[in-house]
Each structure stands twice: as C-alpha cells, then as structure tokens.
Motif scaffolding. Sequence first.
Motif: not given
Length: 452
Positions: A208-228
């Motif tokens: 799997i290749t994770l995609l994003g225009q700036n994928v290393n700026a990823f900061h999605g909400t994790g299962p613990d409620g914190k930004d991952w």
Amino acid sequence: MAAEKGQKPALKRLYVETYGCQMNVYDSERMKDVLAPLGYTPTEDQSSADMVILNTCHIREKATEKVYSELGRLRERKAERAKEGMDTTIVVAGCVAQAEGEEIMARAPVVDLVVGPQAYHKLPELIAKAARAKGERLAADFDAEAKFDSLPEPKAEGVTAFLSVQEGCDKFCTFCVVPYTRGAEFSRPVDAIVAEARSLVRQGVREITLLGQNVNAFHGTGPDGKDWSLAQLLGHLAKIDRLDRLRYATSHPNEMTDDLIALHGEEEKLMPYLHLPVQTGSDRVLKAMNRKHTAERFLAIIDKIRKARPDIAVSSDFIVGFPGERDQDFEDTLKLVRATGFASAFSFKYSRRPGTPAAEMMAQIPEDVKDARLQALQAVLRDQQNAFNQSQIGRTLPVLVERPGRRPGQSQGRSPYMQAVHFESHRPDLIGEIVPVTICAASLNSLTAEAA
Ligand code: SAH
Ligand code: SF4
Ligand code: F3S
C-alpha cells in the motif's frame, strides 16, 4: 437515471481518463466505485462509453490544455453516437474542474457536468441532476471529510494499491495551484484508514502506498483521540498481517520529522524509497518559491535518512526557469543534484499558472533558457538514475510480483527501490508473492533478473 431503491439499474459503460498525480489515480477508482450501484461498469473502450469522465490535472499549462483538446474529440464522438440514438454523458472532474469550472462550461458546451475533487461522493446525485438539466454547472465544495465518509469501500485491482490519507495543501508555494484546487489540508482519521487497508489486504493487496499532497504532514485523529503522525500511522499499519510493503508519497522537506526518518531504519515493511521534492538548489529561488527551507537543510535531511537507512533510494521533483532564476541559481541546482545522487527524479519547466503569485513576478524566464536548463538537468539526472540501476547488478533483491512480464514466461514486479524488474519464471502463480531475484542487467527504466 438514478436507480430507485430495489429497482435494478440498466447497465451502462463508464470510461474514466486520468491525468495528473497519484491522488487522481486513487480518485478515479473511487469514482468507479461510487457509480457502480447506478449500473455503470468500467470499460477500456472510450468509443462505447455511455459516460466519459475526464479526471483532470491543472498543475502545468500543458496538462490543462490537454483537457480542452480531448473535449474537442469528445464533442465529435458524442455527435456520432447521437446519430445512432445513443446518449453520452461527459463529466469533467479533478483539478481543472475545480479551478476553471465556469470556463469549461463556457468553452465546451459538450460537458454535462463539472465536479471538483471534494464532491465525488455526490456524483450519483449530481449525475441525476445533470440529466434533468443538461449543461448546469454544479457546486464543488471543499468538504473532504464528508467525501471520505460517504464513499463505498474501495475495490482492489491487483497486488498494489493507493490509499489516500491526506488531502489539500496550506503551503502556498508561489508557483503551485494545488492549494487552490484541493483546498485546505485535511487528514483522515486513523481508524478509517486502517479499515480501508484491511479491506484491501483481504482482497489480495500486498503493498500500500499512502497518498497525500503533503503526506508527511499527516495528523489524523488516532483511536486514542490524539493526533497521530505519519510515522505512527505507518508503524500501526505495519502490524497488519499479509500487508508486506508500505510506501508513502509525496513528502515535503519541512515535514521530514525525526520519527519518520527513524522509522526507515526500524520498520522492515517500510520500503527504502523516498520521494522528496526540492524544486531547486538555490536558496534565493527557494525563498521566492516560499518553500521555507534551504538547500543545506535538504542535504542535511538526506544525510540523516541515509544514516538511518543507508541504501535508501532518493527521488525528487525539480522546476527550472522559475521567475528570476539566474545561471548561478541553476548551477546551485546542479550542485545539489551532484551532492545528493538521485535514484530517479521528475523535472519540469516552470509553467505560469493563473492566480498564483509567481505568475505575476517580473523576470519570467524565456522559453529557450528553460529548455536548455531542463536538458542540462535531465542529462545529469539520467546519468544518476542509470548509475543507481547499474549498482544493483549482482545483488539479490526481493521483488513483489505484480503481473506477467511482456514476454511469455516472464514475471514483472518492483524492487524495494521502486525499480521495475523483469525475470523468467514460467510461474504465472507468482503474482502477489515476494521472490528473491538476482539482478543481471540494468537500463534506465528497468532491471532484468534471474530467479535466485
Ligand atoms: N505536493 C507535492 C507535489 C505537488 S505537484 C510537493 O509539494 O512536492 C508535483 C510537482 O509538480 C511539484 O513538485 C513541482 O515540481 C511541479 N510543479 C508544480 N507547479 C508547477 C508549475 N507551475 N510549473 C512547473 N512545475 C510545477
Ligand atoms: Fe504545491 Fe507546494 Fe503544496 Fe506541494 S507543498 S502541493 S508544491 S503548494
Ligand atoms: Fe494535478 Fe491536481 Fe494532482 S493539479 S498534480 S491532479 S493535485
């Protein structure tokens, strides 16, 4: 046209033409998924299609112009089909749709529907509406979260897949249209990404290749409620059984964090390949581009990552002929290229994009100067790519087999470094397996190997 509940929709053929980046490749698949319940079956044959979607790219002038020439051809096709009593729905999606929706409708009345990248989940509804009011321009808003929430589960094709985890961009590099076409930065929640990854793996996906225009700026909400961070996400995905390889693209130097760099030395499933666009080696030009880093900083990141993972293949993007670029600036780019040693790279002539700050800058560079610089840069990059490929000869590398090779009895796949590898196997059943092969020859774009 929209299917009523319980009523079986009529079979229709859908042709999707994809331009631009990997995000568009991903989005095209999602559009096929979302239209399947309406009875649209993908076809490779444009002439028989009841619906044609052009998923467009706005990044350079040439990419945008392609859309208009294609629409010219489609106008003729639509007229021919109409003579035989067949209707053809023409949809323009993607970044040109977002940036120039009004202009498309004005310049190309053949278009039935214009839909921006954040509204694909609304396609069925929009198509139904367009059928009622032909020619109407329909809204394309920036609700990325709603888009992901309401798209159906993706269908995997083959053993590798893209997974979009982050969209949009807030960086506003002065040459670039992406912040305007894709909107503000948005990260998907970790749970949704994991669910999608698991589903892909169940369908036979191994990489799997994770995609994003700036994928290393990823900061999605994790299962613990914190930004991952992206590193946390990758580490988490690596625990999925039978998901053997992880990649990510595209990254920005300013977000190459220590945890991500360290992960390259720790996580075996994370492939030793990094696409890190630098654009230029001149600090003056970097500043005018609003890249917010220096050449030295880029080189320091490369150093650090090579300490963590010495064999990593580094790739990049370059722009030559940015407004105000002097000979000395271009020399600085060549210097950075020589200092880094790239395994592959993309390089472009600066293209003036309406609405971006750089388009208004004085000192635009003449086309012949851009041409000369591009050729000089590409010669050096080609030599480096050749050298990198040659350096694999004699090594035994694990190759993820993706498909039969071009010649009978051959298999084809990719090395950890993203190189295409062909080898004799006489084993069609190898697809989806990771097999060790010994590299015996190399060219600019591929490696030839023998089963080890
Ligand atoms: N988000 C990614 C990629 C964006 S587009 C990043 O920041 O790296 C992909 C590449 O297209 C860019 O890296 C850049 O090299 C090129 N590009 C973008 N705008 C351009 C323009 N106006 N002219 C020429 N090349 C451009
Ligand atoms: Fe464009 Fe810069 Fe954003 Fe990349 S980081 S998408 S080049 S504005
Ligand atoms: Fe092109 Fe849009 Fe991708 S402009 S490069 S398709 S984000």
